[in-house]
Design a protein around this motif. Structure first.
Motif, PDB file in Angstrom:
ATOM      1  N   SER A  23       0.812  -1.219   0.000  1.00  0.00           N
ATOM      2  CA  SER A  23       0.000   0.000   0.000  1.00  0.00           C
ATOM      3  C   SER A  23       0.841   1.263   0.000  1.00  0.00           C
ATOM      4  N   ALA A  57      -3.683  12.429  -4.808  1.00  0.00           N
ATOM      5  CA  ALA A  57      -3.671  11.046  -4.324  1.00  0.00           C
ATOM      6  C   ALA A  57      -2.301  10.399  -4.444  1.00  0.00           C
ATOM      7  N   ALA A 263      -2.167  -1.284  -7.791  1.00  0.00           N
ATOM      8  CA  ALA A 263      -3.162  -1.055  -6.747  1.00  0.00           C
ATOM      9  C   ALA A 263      -3.203   0.419  -6.337  1.00  0.00           C
ATOM     10  N   ALA A 264      -2.040   1.046  -6.234  1.00  0.00           N
ATOM     11  CA  ALA A 264      -1.993   2.459  -5.841  1.00  0.00           C
ATOM     12  C   ALA A 264      -2.613   3.345  -6.914  1.00  0.00           C
ATOM     13  N   GLU A 266      -4.888   2.427  -9.105  1.00  0.00           N
ATOM     14  CA  GLU A 266      -6.338   2.172  -9.094  1.00  0.00           C
ATOM     15  C   GLU A 266      -7.008   2.958  -7.978  1.00  0.00           C
ATOM     16  N   ARG A 267      -6.418   2.927  -6.784  1.00  0.00           N
ATOM     17  CA  ARG A 267      -6.988   3.671  -5.648  1.00  0.00           C
ATOM     18  C   ARG A 267      -7.026   5.159  -5.939  1.00  0.00           C
ATOM     19  N   LEU A 270      -9.942   5.851  -8.315  1.00  0.00           N
ATOM     20  CA  LEU A 270     -11.240   5.703  -7.654  1.00  0.00           C
ATOM     21  C   LEU A 270     -11.497   6.868  -6.701  1.00  0.00           C
ATOM     22  N   ALA A 271     -10.458   7.296  -5.994  1.00  0.00           N
ATOM     23  CA  ALA A 271     -10.612   8.444  -5.087  1.00  0.00           C
ATOM     24  C   ALA A 271     -10.907   9.719  -5.868  1.00  0.00           C
ATOM     25  N   PRO A 293     -13.606  -0.648 -10.569  1.00  0.00           N
ATOM     26  CA  PRO A 293     -12.222  -1.077 -10.363  1.00  0.00           C
ATOM     27  C   PRO A 293     -11.762  -2.050 -11.444  1.00  0.00           C
TER      28      PRO A 293
END
Length: 321
Positions: A23, A57, A263-264, A266-267, A270-271, A293
């Protein structure tokens, strides 16, 4: 037993470290967001409105690059040449799914790229010239009768309106001749004049002509009725819920990009897409914010690739390589 308990304890201590490593990925330099079309096209607002949120982000500037040409092949090739380190993303549209079948140079792109997020979609509206004087039932009957020839226009061979119209004909059991244009300007001139009979077009492009009486809307390819055209039924209401005709935009990266980086990213998307200011501005431009996602987006791509492949092969659709 003592050794087993000790191993379990060590494993338990290691898990938070692994999760934290996954993460904690952050870009170490500006991130490229490559767009395969020229500046000013409908893809641009999605990228430009997301820039600030992605910067917040990720903690790095996101640079939008328009690399047009060769029906998105040049932009995709540039992305695949870039290091798989999370610092290069590619925005794609329906053409990505069509090109898997249409173009030999992109046949392996479904394996080469990993989806991050399906960002937005714009529904298509089925419109006819007012001189046609039909509702959906009359239109469908004319498609099936085979008497008077029916024609439809699209902004080009292999575009989502072209493949959407062929899918419509397949589902409705009708026939019509395709008239390809180079873009939409002349298409709309001919549609207004009744020189072609119908078209499937992006919602923002037809709202004003419909309001002015230049076009008649018969159906929209959205999950529910759209606020811009509240009296126009969806294709699901008309018994064609499986029609694939719209214009979506999503983000992919090289599939060999490490999982923590994917993953980072994608987050971060989405944020950003969840921010009220971003959602409101995209919705004002008639985009529906999906924010699906990567795993869900992959399923969507699979569906479009499969459906488009059937349509392309059944109709013998080819493009210049």
């Amino acid at each position: 037993m003592l050794l087993d308990r000790r191993a379990l304890l060590l494993t338990g201590l290691a898990l938070p470290t692994i999760a934290r490593a996954q993460s904690d990925w952050k870009p170490t330099k500006p991130v490229r967001l490559i767009l395969p079309f020229t500046a000013g096209t409908s893809m641009d607002p999605v990228a430009r409105l997301a820039q600030e949120g992605l910067k917040d982000a990720l903690g790095q500037t996101v640079v939008v690059e328009n690399i047009a040409g060769a029906a998105t092949v040049i932009a995709g090739a540039e992305t695949l040449k870039s290091p798989p380190d999370g610092h290069t993303m590619l925005m794609i549209a329906n053409s990505f799914a069509a090109n898997i079948t249409l173009r030999t140079r992109t046949a392996d792109w479904q394996r080469a790229f990993a989806p991050l997020v399906q960002a937005t979609v714009v529904p298509h509206v089925l419109t006819v010239a007012p001189s046609m004087k039909v509702d959906w039932q009359g239109f469908a009957k004319r498609l099936r009768d085979g008497g008077t020839p029916v024609t439809y226009g699209s902004p080009g061979i292999g575009t989502s309106p072209h493949l959407g119209a062929e899918h419509l004909l397949r589902l409705a059991g009708g026939k019509a001749a395709h008239v390809p244009y180079n873009g939409t300007s002349q298409l709309f001139v001919d549609l207004y004049a009744g020189r072609i009979d119908f078209a499937l077009s992006n919602l923002p492009d037809v709202v004003q002509p419909i309001a002015e009486g230049k076009l008649t809307a018969l159906a929209v390819t959205a999950d529910k009725r759209v606020p811009e055209l509240p009296d126009v039924p969806t294709f699901a209401e008309l018994g064609l819920p499986d029609l694939l005709s719209d214009s979506w935009f999503g983000i992919v990266v090289r599939r060999d990009t490490p999982a923590p980086a994917r993953a980072a990213l994608e987050r971060a998307w989405l944020a950003t897409l969840a921010r009220p200011d971003v959602k409101e501005r995209l919705q004002a431009l008639s985009f529906t914010v999906l924010a699906r996602p990567g795993a869900e987006f992959e399923t969507v791509i699979d569906r479009y690739v499969t459906t488009y492949a059937t349509i392309i092969k059944e109709n013998g659709i080819t493009v210049q390589q």
